[in-house]
Motif scaffolding. Structure first.
Motif, PDB file in Angstrom:
ATOM      1  N   LEU A   1      40.643  46.082  32.597  1.00  0.00           N
ATOM      2  CA  LEU A   1      42.089  45.892  32.724  1.00  0.00           C
ATOM      3  C   LEU A   1      42.420  45.599  34.167  1.00  0.00           C
ATOM      4  O   LEU A   1      41.584  45.743  35.060  1.00  0.00           O
ATOM      5  CB  LEU A   1      42.857  47.124  32.237  1.00  0.00           C
ATOM      6  N   THR A   2      43.665  45.197  34.414  1.00  0.00           N
ATOM      7  CA  THR A   2      44.105  44.974  35.791  1.00  0.00           C
ATOM      8  C   THR A   2      44.603  46.283  36.387  1.00  0.00           C
ATOM      9  O   THR A   2      44.970  47.211  35.666  1.00  0.00           O
ATOM     10  CB  THR A   2      45.227  43.935  35.851  1.00  0.00           C
ATOM     11  N   ARG A   3      44.617  46.331  37.693  1.00  0.00           N
ATOM     12  CA  ARG A   3      45.064  47.567  38.345  1.00  0.00           C
ATOM     13  C   ARG A   3      46.537  47.874  38.069  1.00  0.00           C
ATOM     14  O   ARG A   3      46.889  49.042  37.877  1.00  0.00           O
ATOM     15  CB  ARG A   3      44.810  47.498  39.860  1.00  0.00           C
ATOM     16  N   PRO A   4      47.441  46.893  38.038  1.00  0.00           N
ATOM     17  CA  PRO A   4      48.833  47.218  37.684  1.00  0.00           C
ATOM     18  C   PRO A   4      48.963  47.889  36.320  1.00  0.00           C
ATOM     19  O   PRO A   4      49.790  48.787  36.147  1.00  0.00           O
ATOM     20  CB  PRO A   4      49.527  45.862  37.716  1.00  0.00           C
TER      21      PRO A   4
ATOM     22  N   LYS B   1      50.444  51.645  35.590  1.00  0.00           N
ATOM     23  CA  LYS B   1      51.488  51.908  34.596  1.00  0.00           C
ATOM     24  C   LYS B   1      51.040  52.962  33.591  1.00  0.00           C
ATOM     25  O   LYS B   1      51.844  53.786  33.148  1.00  0.00           O
ATOM     26  CB  LYS B   1      51.871  50.614  33.873  1.00  0.00           C
ATOM     27  N   MET B   2      49.769  52.921  33.216  1.00  0.00           N
ATOM     28  CA  MET B   2      49.259  53.943  32.299  1.00  0.00           C
ATOM     29  C   MET B   2      49.330  55.320  32.938  1.00  0.00           C
ATOM     30  O   MET B   2      49.747  56.299  32.311  1.00  0.00           O
ATOM     31  CB  MET B   2      47.814  53.611  31.920  1.00  0.00           C
ATOM     32  N   ILE B   3      48.922  55.395  34.190  1.00  0.00           N
ATOM     33  CA  ILE B   3      48.944  56.672  34.899  1.00  0.00           C
ATOM     34  C   ILE B   3      50.374  57.187  35.026  1.00  0.00           C
ATOM     35  O   ILE B   3      50.639  58.383  34.924  1.00  0.00           O
ATOM     36  CB  ILE B   3      48.280  56.520  36.278  1.00  0.00           C
ATOM     37  N   ALA B   4      51.317  56.251  35.245  1.00  0.00           N
ATOM     38  CA  ALA B   4      52.718  56.634  35.369  1.00  0.00           C
ATOM     39  C   ALA B   4      53.373  56.905  34.024  1.00  0.00           C
ATOM     40  O   ALA B   4      54.510  57.384  33.965  1.00  0.00           O
ATOM     41  CB  ALA B   4      53.502  55.547  36.105  1.00  0.00           C
TER      42      ALA B   4
END
Length: 667
Positions: free
Chosen positions: A615-618, A622-625
């Motif tokens: 996946l991309t870092r953004p 977003k998942m972490i957030a």
């Protein structure tokens, strides 16, 4: 299980990691609950004991000295009105919230703290000297503005994008619509950098080559300090800052460093000018600075600076008009009091012909001799605390005993800027002991004590809850609130449904808060009382406002915190390997569980991995957030899973969610 449900579950469990709950001052917060765990009721009135104690405090100090207030009002230009709001209309700052801070101290507020709160209530744009201005009261910290040859040099752009943009717009109405030509970040606490994207965009910094100045280690400290323990620290910060308390004489009157924190959108920009020397001259937009690197005292990465041409010294947060804390009650790594005092001696050596002192909290000070006396007293405040704690520690006293024995000498204590409005002498003493000896006091009885709820149950089996509450009531009636709180805490820890104990403990905390000179202690006591009455928060921490900040956090910090969230008992016997690939940054990590421990290795992949998540870092951020939706995951070409999707879900299900709503005054 279908691919869609697999990915949806993977997204959800990934979000459970809670890796970035809140940074520095615990940003994010919790919503009030009004849950069934509370007993109801409202804050009580001040008892005769509190009235007498506060009257004695007023007589013991020269609270009538008006020079501080004159300095707090000096150079006033304009005061803001109204509110600062988030994009969704949420009120983040109400400039009229502290209008009640007028006249003499009411019985429910320590008179010394009341005076300090009144000084911090002087909100607005102020001229310090030609070319130097401060915006105070727009957030907990100050935004300092220095006029350069072509624009404005900003020092510490507050906590949130909303407050910093509001403050700069307000300043430009009075100083002219000049561009930002430099940003100085004095240290790595979020209330001093979190609003940077409200005053300048990353693209503008790059296009115009705007200097963003910070000391060595700033980014590491700014993005890591609260990642590992962020959820716990954020939850406890609600107590320290009194976030959920009403703004009135029975609630929040101050934070000690300023008024309330603006819990808005947090961001960061990496500095492009780094201060590495202990004394480093530098010119920014035609203004000559001398930076003084002072890491490891108030903050692991901190610097102060001098403006020689203006005979001005900015003490950042190593110098404030209060005793600072060596260990915040929200939690942090303990600070070095001896090093702090050494830096202040260096400051004395560097003052030269300084005639103006400013800092990034509180109001300025004028006059060579007055400034030298201020720095000298602050130096000796930390040195005395350190040395006398060490002396008694080496005589065999433990932290609690030392805290009850040490008092400051009159030559220090008479200065109101040495009073514990933000820090507290008793707490700082314990921090010094912790710095050298740790939490264990040397008594074998305390090597393996019972946890609070179990100890409470044993005490109640021995003496009975009703007898304990009766004894606590007798102590309360005599004004012996510390003993009443200790007794009642055992009862409540044993049985959180004991209504009479909770009601009396809430009233006890009211009185302890009303007497507290430290705003942090007041806020903690009164928040404890509120939660006994209303229950703990029902909504956890929102990380949606931190996307800009999280985007700058190194991936390793997230993975370290993820390992700290692994449920060890559930992971026993599990042997799982996951390849993590960030396709846009070309980062690759191998994550594996071994001996119920989560490990990771950069630039590594396993051919026999159970699954590979690309996946991309953004999307990762977003998942972490917890804000990633179907468009980011199920419908995105930038997220792919190969291998066993079930094993991927099993892996991330082992990471506990930390919601940040855990009870504190009950169990």
């Amino acid at each position: 299980m279908t691919i869609s449900s697999d990915l949806r579950r993977a997204r959800d469990v990934f979000a459970l990691c809670g890796l970035a709950a809140a940074l520095a001052v615990g940003l994010g917060g919790c919503s009030r609950g009004g849950g069934s765990a509370g007993v109801g009721g409202t804050a009580s009135d001040a008892s005769p004991t509190v009235v007498q104690a506060n009257a004695a405090m007023a007589k013991s100090l020269n609270l009538a000295d008006g020079l501080d207030m004159e300095e707090a009002k000096r150079g006033f230009i304009a005061r803001p009105t109204g509110q600062i709001k988030a994009a969704d209309g949420t009120v983040l700052k109400d400039f009229d919230a502290y209008a009640f801070l007028d006249g003499a101290a009411p019985p429910t507020v320590n008179p010394s703290l009341w005076r300090h709160a009144q000084l911090n209530a002087q909100v607005g744009l102020y001229k310090v000297t030609d070319g130097v201005y401060q915006l105070r009261g727009f957030d907990i910290a100050n935004l300092t503005i220095i006029e350069g040859k072509t624009g404005l040099i900003l020092v510490d752009p507050l906590t949130a994008k909303e407050s910093s943009s509001f403050a700069l717009e307000f300043a430009r109405k009075h100083l002219g619509n000049k561009p930002v030509t430099g940003v100085i970040l004095t240290h790595a606490h979020a209330d001093h950098f979190g609003g940077i994207l409200g005053v300048i965009a990353a693209e503008e910094v790059q296009a115009r080559k705007v200097p963003v100045v910070a000391s060595y280690g700033f980014m590491e400290e700014a993005t890591s300090e609260n990642i590992m323990a962020g959820t716990a620290m954020a939850r406890r910060s609600i107590y320290q800052f009194g976030k959920n308390l009403p703004r009135n004489a029975k609630g929040n009157v101050d934070t000690g460093l300023g008024k309330d924190v603006v819990y808005g959108s947090l961001g960061i920009l990496p500095p492009n000018w780094i201060i590495v020397k202990s004394r480093q001259p530098m010119d920014i937009d035609g203004v000559h600075f001398v930076f003084h690197n002072q890491p490891g005292a108030e903050c692991p990465a901190e610097m102060t600076f001098t403006l020689p041409d203006k005979k001005l010294y900015n003490g950042a947060e190593n110098l404030s008009r209060t005793m600072h804390n060596l260990l915040p009650i929200r939690g942090a790594k303990v600070r070095d009091a001896l090093l702090w005092s050494r830096y202040l001696q260096q400051t004395l050596d560097d003052l030269g012909d300084t005639e103006i002192f400013i800092a990034q909290h509180h109001h300025p000070m004028w006059g060579k001799q007055r400034i030298r006396e201020f720095v000298t007293v602050q130096r000796d405040l930390y040195k005395y605390t350190h040395d006398q704690t060490v002396r008694l520690m080496n005589q065999g006293l433990n932290a609690r005993e030392i805290a009850d024995r040490i008092t400051l000498p009159e030559s220090i204590a008479k200065h109101l800027h040495s009073r514990g409005y933000y820090g507290d002498l008793r707490h700082n003493v314990k921090a010094v002991v912790q710095f050298y000896l740790g939490f264990y006091d040397g008594n074998p009885a305390n090597l393996d004590p019972l946890p609070p709820s179990e100890a409470g149950k044993r005490y109640m089996e021995l003496i009975g809850a009703d007898k304990a509450v009766g004894a606590a009531q007798a102590a309360f009636d005599k004004g012996d609130y510390r003993w009443a709180a200790e007794l009642l805490n055992h009862v409540v820890m044993a049985d959180s449904s004991h209504k009479a104990a909770k009601e009396l403990l809430a009233r006890t905390y009211d009185q302890m808060g009303y007497m507290s000179e430290a705003s942090t202690w007041r806020n903690a006591y009164l928040t404890g009382a509120m939660e006994l009455r209303e229950g703990p928060p029902t909504k956890g921490i929102s990380k949606a406002t931190m996307l800009d900040m999280l985007g700058q956090v190194p991936t390793e910090r997230f993975l370290e915190a993820m390992a700290g969230g692994l449920n060890g008992p559930d992971a026993v016997g599990k042997d799982l390997k996951i390849n993590l690939v960030l396709t846009d940054t070309q980062e690759k990590y191998l994550l594996w569980i071994e001996n119920a421990v989560l490990h990771f290795k950069r630039d590594a992949q396993a051919a026999d991995a159970n699954a590979t998540l690309s996946l991309t870092r953004p999307i990762l951020v977003k998942m972490i957030a917890g804000v990633a939706g179907a468009k980011d995951t199920l419908l995105s070409d930038d997220l792919k899973v190969t291998g066993s999707k079930i094993d991927l879900v099993r892996f991330f299900t082992l990471i506990d969610k930390a919601p940040g709503t855990f009870p504190i005054v009950t169990r």
